[in-house]
Motif scaffolding. Structure first.
Motif, PDB file in Angstrom:
ATOM      1  N   GLY A 361       0.971  -1.103   0.102  1.00 15.98           N
ATOM      2  CA  GLY A 361       0.082  -0.048  -0.063  1.00 15.98           C
ATOM      3  C   GLY A 361       0.697   1.112  -0.034  1.00 15.98           C
ATOM      4  O   GLY A 361       0.369   2.314  -0.618  1.00 15.98           O
ATOM      5  N   ALA A 362       1.780   1.076   0.578  1.00 13.03           N
ATOM      6  CA  ALA A 362       2.828   2.407   0.915  1.00 13.03           C
ATOM      7  C   ALA A 362       3.574   2.616  -0.491  1.00 13.03           C
ATOM      8  O   ALA A 362       3.786   3.782  -0.792  1.00 13.03           O
ATOM      9  N   LEU A 363       3.832   1.485  -1.277  1.00 12.35           N
ATOM     10  CA  LEU A 363       4.554   1.501  -2.518  1.00 12.35           C
ATOM     11  C   LEU A 363       3.450   2.143  -3.406  1.00 12.35           C
ATOM     12  O   LEU A 363       3.779   2.940  -4.358  1.00 12.35           O
ATOM     13  N   ILE A 364       2.272   1.860  -3.570  1.00 11.60           N
ATOM     14  CA  ILE A 364       1.238   2.472  -4.418  1.00 11.60           C
ATOM     15  C   ILE A 364       1.134   3.831  -4.060  1.00 11.60           C
ATOM     16  O   ILE A 364       1.073   4.538  -5.184  1.00 11.60           O
ATOM     17  N   VAL A 365       1.430   4.500  -2.905  1.00 11.80           N
ATOM     18  CA  VAL A 365       1.304   5.719  -2.566  1.00 11.80           C
ATOM     19  C   VAL A 365       2.558   6.346  -3.330  1.00 11.80           C
ATOM     20  O   VAL A 365       2.505   7.563  -3.835  1.00 11.80           O
ATOM     21  N   LEU A 366       3.656   5.782  -3.133  1.00 17.95           N
ATOM     22  CA  LEU A 366       4.846   6.642  -4.028  1.00 17.95           C
ATOM     23  C   LEU A 366       4.591   6.444  -5.634  1.00 17.95           C
ATOM     24  O   LEU A 366       4.849   7.295  -6.365  1.00 17.95           O
ATOM     25  N   GLN A 367       3.894   5.353  -6.009  1.00 14.73           N
ATOM     26  CA  GLN A 367       3.579   5.376  -7.712  1.00 14.73           C
ATOM     27  C   GLN A 367       2.758   6.266  -7.959  1.00 14.73           C
ATOM     28  O   GLN A 367       2.878   6.835  -9.192  1.00 14.73           O
ATOM     29  N   GLN A 368       1.691   6.588  -7.135  1.00 13.37           N
ATOM     30  CA  GLN A 368       0.567   7.764  -7.331  1.00 13.37           C
ATOM     31  C   GLN A 368       1.338   8.840  -7.450  1.00 13.37           C
ATOM     32  O   GLN A 368       0.861   9.815  -8.121  1.00 13.37           O
ATOM     33  N   LYS A 369       2.208   9.199  -6.587  1.00 15.01           N
ATOM     34  CA  LYS A 369       2.869  10.438  -6.293  1.00 15.01           C
ATOM     35  C   LYS A 369       3.849  10.769  -7.479  1.00 15.01           C
ATOM     36  O   LYS A 369       3.908  11.909  -8.253  1.00 15.01           O
ATOM     37  N   PHE A 370       4.526   9.675  -7.784  1.00 14.58           N
ATOM     38  CA  PHE A 370       5.631   9.952  -8.856  1.00 14.58           C
ATOM     39  C   PHE A 370       5.424   9.022  -9.997  1.00 14.58           C
ATOM     40  O   PHE A 370       5.577   7.978 -10.027  1.00 14.58           O
ATOM     41  N   GLU A 371       5.055   9.729 -11.242  1.00 16.73           N
ATOM     42  CA  GLU A 371       4.708   9.059 -12.382  1.00 16.73           C
ATOM     43  C   GLU A 371       5.553   8.196 -12.939  1.00 16.73           C
ATOM     44  O   GLU A 371       5.177   6.882 -13.505  1.00 16.73           O
ATOM     45  N   VAL A 372       6.818   8.292 -12.906  1.00 16.08           N
ATOM     46  CA  VAL A 372       7.884   7.559 -13.378  1.00 16.08           C
ATOM     47  C   VAL A 372       7.938   6.183 -12.814  1.00 16.08           C
ATOM     48  O   VAL A 372       8.423   5.097 -13.332  1.00 16.08           O
ATOM     49  N   LEU A 373       7.591   5.939 -11.441  1.00 14.36           N
ATOM     50  CA  LEU A 373       7.426   4.839 -10.753  1.00 14.36           C
ATOM     51  C   LEU A 373       5.972   3.904 -11.224  1.00 14.36           C
ATOM     52  O   LEU A 373       5.891   2.889 -10.831  1.00 14.36           O
ATOM     53  N   GLY A 374       5.087   4.558 -11.696  1.00 13.19           N
ATOM     54  CA  GLY A 374       3.926   3.793 -12.209  1.00 13.19           C
ATOM     55  C   GLY A 374       3.851   2.627 -13.031  1.00 13.19           C
ATOM     56  O   GLY A 374       2.804   1.828 -13.148  1.00 13.19           O
ATOM     57  N   ASP A 375       4.905   2.740 -13.799  1.00 12.04           N
ATOM     58  CA  ASP A 375       4.926   1.679 -14.801  1.00 12.04           C
ATOM     59  C   ASP A 375       5.607   0.255 -14.199  1.00 12.04           C
ATOM     60  O   ASP A 375       5.592  -0.977 -15.068  1.00 12.04           O
ATOM     61  N   SER A 407      17.835   6.989  -6.497  1.00 12.05           N
ATOM     62  CA  SER A 407      18.618   7.849  -6.781  1.00 12.05           C
ATOM     63  C   SER A 407      18.473   8.205  -8.272  1.00 12.05           C
ATOM     64  O   SER A 407      18.545   7.053  -9.224  1.00 12.05           O
ATOM     65  N   GLY A 408      18.602   9.336  -8.721  1.00 16.75           N
ATOM     66  CA  GLY A 408      18.252   9.717 -10.066  1.00 16.75           C
ATOM     67  C   GLY A 408      17.161   9.117 -11.075  1.00 16.75           C
ATOM     68  O   GLY A 408      17.180   9.156 -12.084  1.00 16.75           O
ATOM     69  N   TYR A 409      15.944   9.094 -10.243  1.00 15.69           N
ATOM     70  CA  TYR A 409      14.829   8.593 -10.968  1.00 15.69           C
ATOM     71  C   TYR A 409      14.127   9.852 -11.697  1.00 15.69           C
ATOM     72  O   TYR A 409      12.963   9.371 -12.193  1.00 15.69           O
ATOM     73  N   GLY A 410      14.486  11.020 -11.544  1.00 14.85           N
ATOM     74  CA  GLY A 410      13.781  12.243 -11.758  1.00 14.85           C
ATOM     75  C   GLY A 410      12.747  12.322 -11.087  1.00 14.85           C
ATOM     76  O   GLY A 410      11.508  13.164 -11.664  1.00 14.85           O
ATOM     77  N   LEU A 411      12.569  12.181  -9.790  1.00 11.78           N
ATOM     78  CA  LEU A 411      11.169  12.484  -8.788  1.00 11.78           C
ATOM     79  C   LEU A 411      11.216  13.855  -8.745  1.00 11.78           C
ATOM     80  O   LEU A 411      12.272  14.584  -8.439  1.00 11.78           O
ATOM     81  N   SER A 412       9.999  14.535  -8.720  1.00 12.36           N
ATOM     82  CA  SER A 412       9.806  15.859  -8.321  1.00 12.36           C
ATOM     83  C   SER A 412       8.819  16.092  -7.559  1.00 12.36           C
ATOM     84  O   SER A 412       7.705  15.369  -7.742  1.00 12.36           O
ATOM     85  N   GLY A 413       8.646  17.046  -6.917  1.00  7.81           N
ATOM     86  CA  GLY A 413       7.320  17.510  -5.939  1.00  7.81           C
ATOM     87  C   GLY A 413       7.737  16.879  -4.569  1.00  7.81           C
ATOM     88  O   GLY A 413       8.733  16.576  -4.083  1.00  7.81           O
ATOM     89  N   ASP A 414       6.935  17.171  -3.766  1.00 10.77           N
ATOM     90  CA  ASP A 414       7.017  16.926  -2.120  1.00 10.77           C
ATOM     91  C   ASP A 414       6.728  15.397  -1.788  1.00 10.77           C
ATOM     92  O   ASP A 414       6.282  14.509  -2.868  1.00 10.77           O
ATOM     93  N   LEU A 415       7.643  14.849  -0.855  1.00 10.00           N
ATOM     94  CA  LEU A 415       7.570  13.642  -0.648  1.00 10.00           C
ATOM     95  C   LEU A 415       6.113  13.269   0.122  1.00 10.00           C
ATOM     96  O   LEU A 415       5.789  13.890   0.912  1.00 10.00           O
ATOM     97  N   PRO A 416       5.438  12.028  -0.314  1.00  8.94           N
ATOM     98  CA  PRO A 416       4.353  11.707   0.245  1.00  8.94           C
ATOM     99  C   PRO A 416       4.771  10.930   1.672  1.00  8.94           C
ATOM    100  O   PRO A 416       5.545  10.675   1.943  1.00  8.94           O
ATOM    101  N   ASP A 417       3.561  10.504   2.245  1.00  8.29           N
ATOM    102  CA  ASP A 417       3.755   9.896   3.558  1.00  8.29           C
ATOM    103  C   ASP A 417       3.558   8.505   3.224  1.00  8.29           C
ATOM    104  O   ASP A 417       2.770   7.703   2.902  1.00  8.29           O
ATOM    105  N   PHE A 418       4.928   7.652   3.294  1.00  2.45           N
ATOM    106  CA  PHE A 418       5.154   6.374   3.132  1.00  2.45           C
ATOM    107  C   PHE A 418       5.371   5.704   4.496  1.00  2.45           C
ATOM    108  O   PHE A 418       6.243   4.909   4.359  1.00  2.45           O
TER     109      PHE A 418
END
Length: 534
Positions: A361-375, A407-418
């Motif tokens: 569930g926490a990883l899904i939060v990260l995926q929803q926040k950072f589009e690059v992880l969604g795939d 590291s170096g994944y192009g993440l942008s924006g605030d950090l969500p709660d994981f």
């Protein structure tokens, strides 16, 4: 409780009817350019909403194969690539994955690769130059979806997928095994049938292959078109029950060899036998027969019903290519034994429910926040050799997420709660464009030992939960807007990941390779000029 799916959260498929119908089928034509309905009335969709990694390709001579086999998606990067499929309400499903190489790459080299479902290994796919290869499994889904994944086994052997089909079954079908087992299809045979039987004849779109009579066997057809397959829970289609194979006389046995269905080494097997009488017998006729497996009687004498069906399950702890099933008429029988259909499965036990549910569930939060992880889809930790590229996992039966390598994944924006990732020991989010304040919860993760947030765009004060926590190695250099003594630029070592980086996507790696090549060339040119000037 554990879950078995790390999804993109794809669009939910609505279950429009409780009874089996094409409305609750999912049929994905991998690599296709558009949706369509095939000659059986099954609606096919493209795979664009399921996966974005990989490359669409077209086979050679596409008009020689059914439409779902004309295109495919091939994967040249990542440990595994998964298709997450929604199964509203969960339950028992039939999943079929098909592969047609068709020399799409003009190398005349059909690959071999791994096939997985959820957190479990399924089969090793050995593709063919010109034959469709498919694998089918029946298992229970506990979450709202399932994932079908392919993974590379050998260098240069690129995995691909031609089609994925998911069919919802009734909860009481194939009830000879519980939810801790999967049934891997090895053969579904319709004895004496004139052709392949599937949907719409089979409401669940099982594919029944016709088998002609051979040796001393003959084909017999029903003298009626009335047939009630609902008399048994697995509901075989009427089309496979209107004919059978039998013998010419009561003294000759029907012998079924499993040499082409099962492996040489013994495996646990689940075998369904279906019997239907082909004619209305007189009052003095008797069609009872005994079923033997390798000479041992395993079930009571069979007396096939007319205009209906009898189903018998044979569960074997050890069956192999040498196993044979024999139907022998009883002493009272006046007509020879017969059989209409058979299903043969290998039983796969020890299924995993997957990675810890709260971690997923926490990883899904990260995926929803950072589009690059969604795939990334499928279970993040299992099978163990095929963890997601950006996580580290424990070796527990129900794995926990112990590291984030971002590291170096192009993440942008605030950090969500994981903060639900309570087993984290390492977090490396350096070299991104993360903004905002450093969350307080990071310093309260009970097992965290290393936190690298170097070279981002963080601001504000570093939380006291981190500055006062002597167990955590904290790196926050390279964040000019941080109101901290650590806001200085990073030196050449401080910003580097402390653990080996996981493989990024091929496009990111290519950019890095080009950048490194430019730097190397500049160094060589400078050295050359210095030599000339000396």
């Amino acid at each position: 409780m554990a879950t078995n799916l790390l999804p993109f959260v794809p669009p939910l498929l609505l279950l429009l009817a409780l009874s089996a119908s094409a409305s609750n089928f999912t049929s994905i034509d991998c690599g296709a350019s558009g949706s369509y309905k095939d000659e059986n009335g099954i609606a096919w969709e493209t795979d664009e909403s399921y996966v974005s990694n990989g490359e669409n390709r077209v086979v050679q001579n596409p008009n020689s194969v059914p439409e779902p086999m004309r295109t495919l998606r091939v994967f040249s990067s990542r440990k595994k690539n998964c298709y997450p499929v929604s199964v509203p309400g969960g339950g028992r499903v039939l999943v079929r994955a098909s592969f047609y190489y068709g020399n799409y790459d003009e190398k005349s080299s059909p690959p071999t690769f791994a096939l997985q479902f959820d957190a479990n290994s399924w089969e090793t796919v050995v593709t063919s130059m010109d034959q469709v290869v498919f694998h089918e499994a029946i298992y229970d889904v506990f979450a709202e979806g399932t994932a079908v994944c392919v993974a590379q086994l050998e260098q240069g052997q690129l995995p691909f997928v031609s089609a994925i089909e998911v069919r919802t079954l009734e909860t009481d079908m194939y009830e000879g095994v519980d939810s801790s087992f999967a049934l891997l299809l090895k053969g579904r045979l319709a004895f004496g049938a004139p052709g392949v039987v599937r949907y719409p004849s089979d409401a669940y779109d099982r594919i029944w292959d016709p088998v002609a009579a051979s040796d001393e066997l003959i084909t017999t057809k029903s003298d009626t078109t009335v047939m009630d397959p609902t008399a048994v829970k697995d509901k075989p289609p009427a089309a496979v029950l209107l004919q059978a194979i039998t013998t010419a006389n009561v003294s000759t046995d029907v012998v079924l060899f499993l040499s082409e269905l099962l492996p040489t080494d013994p495996v646990p097997a689940y075998i369904n036998l279906y019997f239907a009488e082909m004619s209305h017998l007189g009052s003095k006729d008797n069609n009872t027969f005994q079923v033997y497996v390798d000479g041992d009687p395993l079930i009571d004498a069979v007396n096939p019903p007319y205009q209906s069906v009898a189903e018998y399950l044979i569960g074997l702890k050890a069956a192999s290519a040498s196993t044979k099933i024999t139907l022998t008429a009883t002493p009272e029988a006046t007509v020879p034994p017969l059989i209409s259909a058979m299903e043969v499965f290998v039983v796969r036990g020890g299924l995993s429910n997957g990675t810890d549910e709260s971690d997923v569930g926490a990883l899904i939060v990260l995926q929803q926040k950072f589009e690059v992880l969604g795939d990334w889809a499928g279970d993040p930790c299992l099978p163990a050799k095929y963890t997601a590229d950006w996580v580290g996992c424990s070796s527990d039966p129900t794995p926990r997420i112990t590291a984030l390598y971002l590291s170096g994944y192009g993440l942008s924006g605030d950090l969500p709660d994981f903060s639900a990732l309570t087993a984290l020991q390492t977090i490396d989010m350096s070299n991104n464009k993360i903004t905002g304040r450093i969350p307080e919860f990071l310093g309260k993760l009970p097992d965290l030992k290393e936190l690298n947030l170097a070279d981002n765009k963080l601001s504000g004060a570093v939380p006291s939960s981190l500055t006062e926590n002597k167990k955590i190695k904290l790196t926050v250099c390279g964040n000019p807007s941080l109101s901290s003594s650590d806001q200085k630029p990073c030196d050449s070592s401080m910003g580097k990941p402390s653990t080996p980086r996981a493989t990024k996507s091929s496009s990111t790696s290519l950019k890095e390779s080009r950048r490194n090549l430019v730097v190397a060339l500049e160094a060589v040119i400078s050295l050359f000029l210095l030599v000339l000037m000396a």
